[in-house]
Design a protein around this motif. Structure first.
Motif, PDB file in Angstrom:
ATOM      1  N   ASP A 214      -7.960   3.936  -2.711  1.00  9.50           N
ATOM      2  CA  ASP A 214      -6.799   3.052  -2.789  1.00  9.50           C
ATOM      3  C   ASP A 214      -7.155   1.579  -2.919  1.00  9.50           C
ATOM      4  O   ASP A 214      -6.257   0.735  -2.932  1.00  9.50           O
ATOM      5  N   CYS A 252       5.003  -1.932   0.341  1.00 12.62           N
ATOM      6  CA  CYS A 252       5.143  -1.297   1.656  1.00 12.62           C
ATOM      7  C   CYS A 252       5.488  -2.343   2.693  1.00 12.62           C
ATOM      8  O   CYS A 252       5.652  -3.528   2.383  1.00 12.62           O
ATOM      9  N   ASP A 288      -2.075   0.303  -5.331  1.00 11.97           N
ATOM     10  CA  ASP A 288      -0.645   0.485  -5.611  1.00 11.97           C
ATOM     11  C   ASP A 288       0.088  -0.847  -5.556  1.00 11.97           C
ATOM     12  O   ASP A 288       0.975  -1.118  -6.373  1.00 11.97           O
ATOM     13  N   LYS A 368      13.046   4.360   0.726  1.00 16.85           N
ATOM     14  CA  LYS A 368      12.111   5.353   0.207  1.00 16.85           C
ATOM     15  C   LYS A 368      11.482   6.115   1.363  1.00 16.85           C
ATOM     16  O   LYS A 368      11.356   5.595   2.468  1.00 16.85           O
ATOM     17  N   PRO A 370       8.345   8.125   3.424  1.00 18.58           N
ATOM     18  CA  PRO A 370       6.998   7.677   3.788  1.00 18.58           C
ATOM     19  C   PRO A 370       5.967   8.083   2.742  1.00 18.58           C
ATOM     20  O   PRO A 370       6.170   9.024   1.980  1.00 18.58           O
ATOM     21  N   TRP A 371       4.837   7.357   2.711  1.00 19.66           N
ATOM     22  CA  TRP A 371       3.724   7.696   1.848  1.00 19.66           C
ATOM     23  C   TRP A 371       2.436   7.642   2.661  1.00 19.66           C
ATOM     24  O   TRP A 371       2.476   7.488   3.878  1.00 19.66           O
ATOM     25  N   LYS A 372       1.307   7.752   1.998  1.00 18.91           N
ATOM     26  CA  LYS A 372       0.024   7.770   2.688  1.00 18.91           C
ATOM     27  C   LYS A 372      -0.358   6.372   3.153  1.00 18.91           C
ATOM     28  O   LYS A 372      -0.608   5.478   2.343  1.00 18.91           O
ATOM     29  N   ARG A 378      -2.358  -0.382   4.070  1.00 14.04           N
ATOM     30  CA  ARG A 378      -1.194   0.401   3.672  1.00 14.04           C
ATOM     31  C   ARG A 378      -0.410   0.906   4.883  1.00 14.04           C
ATOM     32  O   ARG A 378      -0.929   1.656   5.704  1.00 14.04           O
ATOM     33  N   VAL A 380       2.621   3.174   6.482  1.00 16.17           N
ATOM     34  CA  VAL A 380       3.215   4.459   6.119  1.00 16.17           C
ATOM     35  C   VAL A 380       4.626   4.293   5.570  1.00 16.17           C
ATOM     36  O   VAL A 380       5.119   5.118   4.803  1.00 16.17           O
ATOM     37  N   ASP A 381       5.302   3.182   5.938  1.00 18.32           N
ATOM     38  CA  ASP A 381       6.629   2.872   5.415  1.00 18.32           C
ATOM     39  C   ASP A 381       6.464   2.133   4.094  1.00 18.32           C
ATOM     40  O   ASP A 381       6.015   0.990   4.060  1.00 18.32           O
ATOM     41  N   GLN A 382       6.832   2.759   2.982  1.00 17.17           N
ATOM     42  CA  GLN A 382       6.644   2.119   1.677  1.00 17.17           C
ATOM     43  C   GLN A 382       7.828   1.247   1.265  1.00 17.17           C
ATOM     44  O   GLN A 382       8.034   0.976   0.080  1.00 17.17           O
ATOM     45  N   ASP A 424      15.464   8.535   0.160  1.00 21.76           N
ATOM     46  CA  ASP A 424      14.676   9.693   0.600  1.00 21.76           C
ATOM     47  C   ASP A 424      15.630  10.858   0.827  1.00 21.76           C
ATOM     48  O   ASP A 424      16.009  11.188   1.946  1.00 21.76           O
TER      49      ASP A 424
END
Length: 553
Positions: A214, A252, A288, A368, A370-372, A378, A380-382, A424
């Motif tokens: 990333d 994020c 990203d 949106k 969550p993502w990685k 980064r 977790v909340d995008q 989401d």
């Protein structure tokens, strides 16, 4: 605070700081290639050599050298002081350092610069780094002399693909090892290494690996020359045609500070770059985040539209506002729901909250999923502004999208006015929206909710307005307008205010400064103007550390 002198300038420093760190914090640049304020000290480029005057009772360290004597037409023995790398030498109270004021230093830098250019190809006309290359800058400031080596230079691999995002040109590399240290110290994965010695060196990917993860674009960002290039930016634009606009990453909840580089002739964004902020993202961004500029022109809502039976019909913004106002006026008080957005700016959400308050409407929040995340940057909340959307509610209850869909299923909501279309939820869950009479959405980008809207209004994107986000730590940060709005898009807060006035509400906001002034009074914690922007050099860390997601400019 203790101080030392650098070229007759008093430089304050903190215990454990090196000469170059203290100078950097004061906005004074000592020429360098391998040093980076967020990475460990390599001291291999020797460009930051300085002369240090011995203290009381100390003797200067001297070296025997050969010097050309024109009168004798021969070399003679001479002596000169031993120069020290400023990136490695600790600052000390009362120290006297000469950089620009020492002819020994200037001579050493000229020779280092010439040495680095001995085998360097003359790629400037086609190199992406041209215009912001330290080799170009220091040639003009430190060397001045033409190339003396007339032999064939050493040739190395060109355009080597390191991974999906990075292309490497070994001939341009100066072995500063910044990219290797980014992988080792920021990411914690030894993907790159240096092989061979002397003029045969080159950076290589570890056997069986490729440059991945990333933070691959950080290797290109820290490269002081044109050895590492981004496959997305490669051969796309010249940096002198681009204007940098300070902004905040919308990727994020960390809220990384960044620059957007735009070409105002083409009205196009070409890249994002990290903007140093010691307390938020230090010197870094994830891949990203650096690629969010691509969304600027993807899936945009550029025209107002209304739903007619099973199709959508484009119309003017004014006509769409009138259609939305007439449809919402028929909704009984208390049966209208307002949907805030964790993707929209604090100012947009602020005006929407005022719209809901005057109508007595309950508040909900779209976001949106969550993502990685990771422990570097980064979150977790995008969503960039969940905290800001909640803050402007001023202690009013804010439900989730799931709560809104449940209220619709229970027959408690007849109409919805919302910001954004990024949510989401799956299509099956959104089917309940067919039970409400009106769904008015104000959005910059297409999304799952757009197809359900009875009226869709085009909002300007984050790149097209000035506004603010509040990051995960509750810190308000401003981003600035980089491009003019596309199509019929206008700022979302303006569309909300115009819709309110069409419904005979008391929403008098017509200028952004009026919104910001009201925000400062009603929700001062969300006002980014309460603290100065952090564009000035910040205190570099004494050693590489894991970047914090903590604070703000």
């Amino acid at each position: 605070m203790p101080t030392f002198k650098l070229d007759d300038i008093e430089i304050p420093f903190e215990k454990g700081e090196t000469i170059i760190q203290a100078a950097h914090r004061q906005g004074i640049e000592i020429p360098h290639y391998c040093w980076h304020p967020g990475l460990s000290v390599a001291a291999n480029c020797r460009m930051c050599l300085v002369e240090i005057e011995p203290g009381p009772g100390q003797r200067a360290m001297m070296l025997d050298v050969l010097k050309w004597d024109a009168a004798k037409n021969d070399y003679v023995v001479d002596r000169k002081p031993k120069l020290q790398p400023a990136c490695q030498q600790m600052a000390a109270e009362g120290m006297v350092v000469r950089s620009e004021n020492s002819h020994f230093v200037k001579d050493a830098r000229a020779h280092v610069q010439e040495f680095l250019l001995v085998n360097h190809p003359v790629d400037c006309p086609i190199c992406d780094q041209a215009g912001e290359c330290r080799l170009q800058d220091y040639y003009l400031s430190e060397q001045h002399t033409p190339k003396r080596m007339l032999d064939e230079p050493v040739h190395k691999p060109k355009a080597t693909v390191f991974g999906d995002t990075i292309v490497y040109d070994a001939e341009r590399c100066i072995a500063c090892t910044r990219c290797i240290r980014v992988c080792d110290e920021l990411v914690g994965d030894h993907m790159l290494d240096l092989r061979e010695r002397g003029n045969r060196f080159e950076v290589v990917v570890a056997p069986g690996r490729k440059l991945e993860g990333d933070y691959t674009l950080m290797t290109e960002h820290v490269c002081p020359v044109g050895a590492l290039t981004s496959s997305h930016f490669r051969f796309k634009a010249r940096v002198w045609t681009l204007k940098e606009i300070p902004s905040i990453c919308p990727g994020c909840a960390t809220g990384c500070n960044m620059y957007i580089d735009v070409d105002l002739r083409e009205l196009r964004a070409y890249r994002n770059r990290p903007r140093d902020n010691e307390h938020v993202n230090k010197f870094w961004m994830c891949d990203d985040g650096m690629m969010t500029y691509l969304r600027e022109s993807e899936g945009r809502v550029l025209k107002a539209s209304v739903r007619k039976e099973s199709s959508r019909e484009e119309t003017t913004v004014e006509a769409a506002l009138e259609r939305a106002a007439s449809g919402l006026k028929g909704v009984q008080k208390g049966w209208l729901a307002v949907l805030l957005s964790a993707q929209a700016s604090t100012e947009d959400n602020f005006v929407m909250v005022e719209f809901a308050r005057q109508l007595g409407a309950p508040l909900y929040l779209s976001a949106k999923g969550p993502w990685k995340g990771d422990e570097i940057l980064r979150n977790v909340d995008q969503n960039p502004n969940r905290a800001g959307a909640v803050a402007v509610a001023n202690n009013a209850k804010v439900g989730s999208l799931k709560d809104l869909l449940h209220a619709i299923s229970a027959g408690q909501v007849q109409a919805v006015v919302g910001l954004g279309t990024d949510i989401d939820a799956d299509a099956e869950s959104l089917a309940v929206l067919s039970r409400v009479s009106e769904v008015v959405l104000i959005a910059a980008h297409d999304g799952p909710l757009a197809a359900r809207a009875s009226v869709l209004l085009p909002a300007a994107s984050t790149f097209e307005v000035t506004g603010s986000f509040m990051n995960v730590k509750g810190i308000a940060q401003e981003f600035r307008k980089a491009l003019p709005p596309k199509g019929d898009a206008v700022p979302a807060w303006d569309l909300v205010a115009r819709l309110g006035r069409a419904m005979e509400l008391d929403l008098k906001y017509r200028k952004f400064k009026e919104v910001r002034a009201a925000l400062a009074v009603l929700t001062p914690a969300a006002n980014p103007e309460r603290v100065p922007a952090a564009d000035a050099p910040s205190t570099p860390p004494a050693a590489p550390t894991t970047p914090s997601t903590a604070t703000n400019p």
